[in-house]
Design a protein around this motif. Structure first.
Motif, PDB file in Angstrom:
ATOM      1  N   SER A  51       0.814  -1.206   0.000  1.00 33.98           N
ATOM      2  CA  SER A  51       0.000   0.000   0.000  1.00 33.98           C
ATOM      3  C   SER A  51       0.850   1.258   0.000  1.00 33.98           C
ATOM      4  O   SER A  51       0.501   2.255  -0.666  1.00 33.98           O
ATOM      5  CB  SER A  51      -0.930  -0.007   1.224  1.00 33.98           C
ATOM      6  N   GLN A  52       1.966   1.227   0.713  1.00 33.30           N
ATOM      7  CA  GLN A  52       2.863   2.384   0.750  1.00 33.30           C
ATOM      8  C   GLN A  52       3.455   2.660  -0.630  1.00 33.30           C
ATOM      9  O   GLN A  52       3.576   3.821  -1.039  1.00 33.30           O
ATOM     10  CB  GLN A  52       3.979   2.161   1.770  1.00 33.30           C
ATOM     11  N   GLN A  53       3.813   1.595  -1.351  1.00 36.81           N
ATOM     12  CA  GLN A  53       4.354   1.778  -2.706  1.00 36.81           C
ATOM     13  C   GLN A  53       3.321   2.429  -3.629  1.00 36.81           C
ATOM     14  O   GLN A  53       3.638   3.334  -4.414  1.00 36.81           O
ATOM     15  CB  GLN A  53       4.780   0.434  -3.292  1.00 36.81           C
ATOM     16  N   VAL A  54       2.094   1.941  -3.525  1.00 32.00           N
ATOM     17  CA  VAL A  54       1.027   2.475  -4.365  1.00 32.00           C
ATOM     18  C   VAL A  54       0.753   3.938  -4.013  1.00 32.00           C
ATOM     19  O   VAL A  54       0.600   4.790  -4.896  1.00 32.00           O
ATOM     20  CB  VAL A  54      -0.254   1.632  -4.200  1.00 32.00           C
ATOM     21  N   LYS A  55       0.710   4.220  -2.717  1.00 31.50           N
ATOM     22  CA  LYS A  55       0.444   5.588  -2.261  1.00 31.50           C
ATOM     23  C   LYS A  55       1.513   6.554  -2.769  1.00 31.50           C
ATOM     24  O   LYS A  55       1.205   7.672  -3.209  1.00 31.50           O
ATOM     25  CB  LYS A  55       0.382   5.617  -0.741  1.00 31.50           C
ATOM     26  N   GLN A  56       2.771   6.124  -2.728  1.00 36.91           N
ATOM     27  CA  GLN A  56       3.863   6.975  -3.201  1.00 36.91           C
ATOM     28  C   GLN A  56       3.745   7.239  -4.701  1.00 36.91           C
ATOM     29  O   GLN A  56       3.984   8.363  -5.171  1.00 36.91           O
ATOM     30  CB  GLN A  56       5.208   6.330  -2.873  1.00 36.91           C
ATOM     31  N   ALA A  57       3.383   6.204  -5.460  1.00 33.71           N
ATOM     32  CA  ALA A  57       3.243   6.375  -6.909  1.00 33.71           C
ATOM     33  C   ALA A  57       2.110   7.335  -7.237  1.00 33.71           C
ATOM     34  O   ALA A  57       2.214   8.162  -8.157  1.00 33.71           O
ATOM     35  CB  ALA A  57       3.013   5.019  -7.576  1.00 33.71           C
ATOM     36  N   ARG A  58       1.004   7.246  -6.502  1.00 31.34           N
ATOM     37  CA  ARG A  58      -0.148   8.092  -6.780  1.00 31.34           C
ATOM     38  C   ARG A  58       0.048   9.537  -6.309  1.00 31.34           C
ATOM     39  O   ARG A  58      -0.688  10.422  -6.714  1.00 31.34           O
ATOM     40  CB  ARG A  58      -1.395   7.504  -6.122  1.00 31.34           C
ATOM     41  N   ALA A  59       1.028   9.740  -5.430  1.00 32.07           N
ATOM     42  CA  ALA A  59       1.268  11.084  -4.895  1.00 32.07           C
ATOM     43  C   ALA A  59       2.162  11.923  -5.801  1.00 32.07           C
ATOM     44  O   ALA A  59       2.364  13.112  -5.543  1.00 32.07           O
ATOM     45  CB  ALA A  59       1.892  10.984  -3.509  1.00 32.07           C
ATOM     46  N   ILE A  60       2.684  11.313  -6.862  1.00 31.77           N
ATOM     47  CA  ILE A  60       3.592  12.034  -7.762  1.00 31.77           C
ATOM     48  C   ILE A  60       2.857  13.201  -8.433  1.00 31.77           C
ATOM     49  O   ILE A  60       1.756  13.039  -8.958  1.00 31.77           O
ATOM     50  CB  ILE A  60       4.161  11.078  -8.827  1.00 31.77           C
ATOM     51  N   LYS A  61       3.486  14.365  -8.402  1.00 31.97           N
ATOM     52  CA  LYS A  61       2.926  15.550  -9.050  1.00 31.97           C
ATOM     53  C   LYS A  61       3.726  15.836 -10.315  1.00 31.97           C
ATOM     54  O   LYS A  61       4.765  16.478 -10.264  1.00 31.97           O
ATOM     55  CB  LYS A  61       2.967  16.745  -8.105  1.00 31.97           C
TER      56      LYS A  61
END
Length: 295
Positions: free
Chosen positions: A145-155
């Motif tokens: 979940s942390q990996q996914v969250k980091q990927a989705r947080a990319i601006k």
């Protein structure tokens, strides 16, 4: 002039003068809304297109150099003034968009989203062991979940989100966004994607151009998982993949094959689970595409 406008059955309270339903013609400020979408709102300084409903992604445009806020939260815009906003599964129905053109006062648009009814399935008699997963499995899922969250947080500054999206494959819709199961009286997590049943090995194509920000073949729940960043917080996630055909950092075009359908992770059969996010807001991919063509 303040007034009310009804577009496709939605009542809007506007603090600006309106030009009415746009016919794909630019305004004096260079705005150009498509006219073939579910709803198109055009004023002399802002235009929006998409579906004003819970779970939807809506795109818009203001004059270059403007600022935009959704419910007082700043929204990033492209150099040409394009932007995206998203509304979650249970988003409040009343929304407020504010924008400010260079050297001008703020203007505001209040509108109502249409409420949605979701499929709720109640299941009793589930074994306690199933309701309480192994702690090691939980720890692994948290790391995923942390990996996914980091990927989705990319601006990122990619602008592929502006273009029309396409279905990543054709097949039978076997699961819909927003549906939820209640196990032994306890509500489970809603389903935040759309499931498309297809044979294992079926090609999965990019629904819009973008850059791959995550590619993991064996996540605990989602199995083979791939995320494509379409820019300005908009991204697509594909779950339960059999084979990944794109790597992190790879630029992909709309329609390019990026993976194959599988049944990896916690899955009961081969299908694609397609999800769309606007940053942390989980959206319904079906609001971005036309109804799937029948075979």
């Amino acid at each position: 002039m303040t007034g009310l406008l009804r577009v496709s059955g939605v009542m809007l309270a506007l603090g600006v003068s309106l030009l009415g339903h746009v016919q794909a013609q630019p305004t004096d400020l260079g705005l150009n809304c498509p006219s073939d979408t579910a709803i198109t709102i055009n004023s002399d300084s802002v235009c929006l297109w998409g579906r004003l409903t819970q779970g939807a992604l809506v795109r818009g445009q203001v004059a270059a150099g403007s600022q935009v806020w959704l419910n007082d939260q700043a929204v990033e815009i492209t150099p040409q003034g394009y932007f995206a906003i998203g509304f979650g599964r249970d988003a409040p129905l009343t929304q407020r968009l504010t924008w400010q053109l260079p050297q001008q006062d703020k203007q505001q648009l209040s509108f109502e989203l249409s409420a949605r009814d979701y499929r709720i399935q109640r299941i009793s008699g589930i074994a306690k062991k199933i309701m309480q997963p192994d702690p090691q499995d939980i720890a692994r899922a948290q790391l995923d979940s942390q990996q996914v969250k980091q990927a989705r947080a990319i601006k990122s500054q990619h602008e592929a989100f502006i273009a029309d999206f396409a279905w990543p494959l054709q097949g039978r819709i076997s699961g819909v966004y927003g549906s939820q199961r209640v196990y032994n009286g306890e509500p489970g997590r809603p389903h935040f994607g759309i499931d498309i049943a297809a044979p294992r090995g079926t090609d999965v194509m990019a629904p819009a151009a973008g850059v791959v920000t995550l590619a993991v073949p064996d996540m605990f729940y989602s199995g083979g998982t791939l995320i494509i960043d379409h820019g300005f917080g908009v991204n697509s996630t594909f779950l339960h993949l059999h084979t990944l055909k794109a790597k992190v950092g790879q630029q992909v075009k709309q329609g390019e094959v990026v993976a194959e359908v599988g049944s990896t992770g916690r899955s009961t059969g081969p299908h694609l689970d397609w999800r769309v996010n606007w940053f942390e807001v989980r959206l319904d991919p079906a609001t971005l595409v036309a109804p799937m063509a029948s075979k």
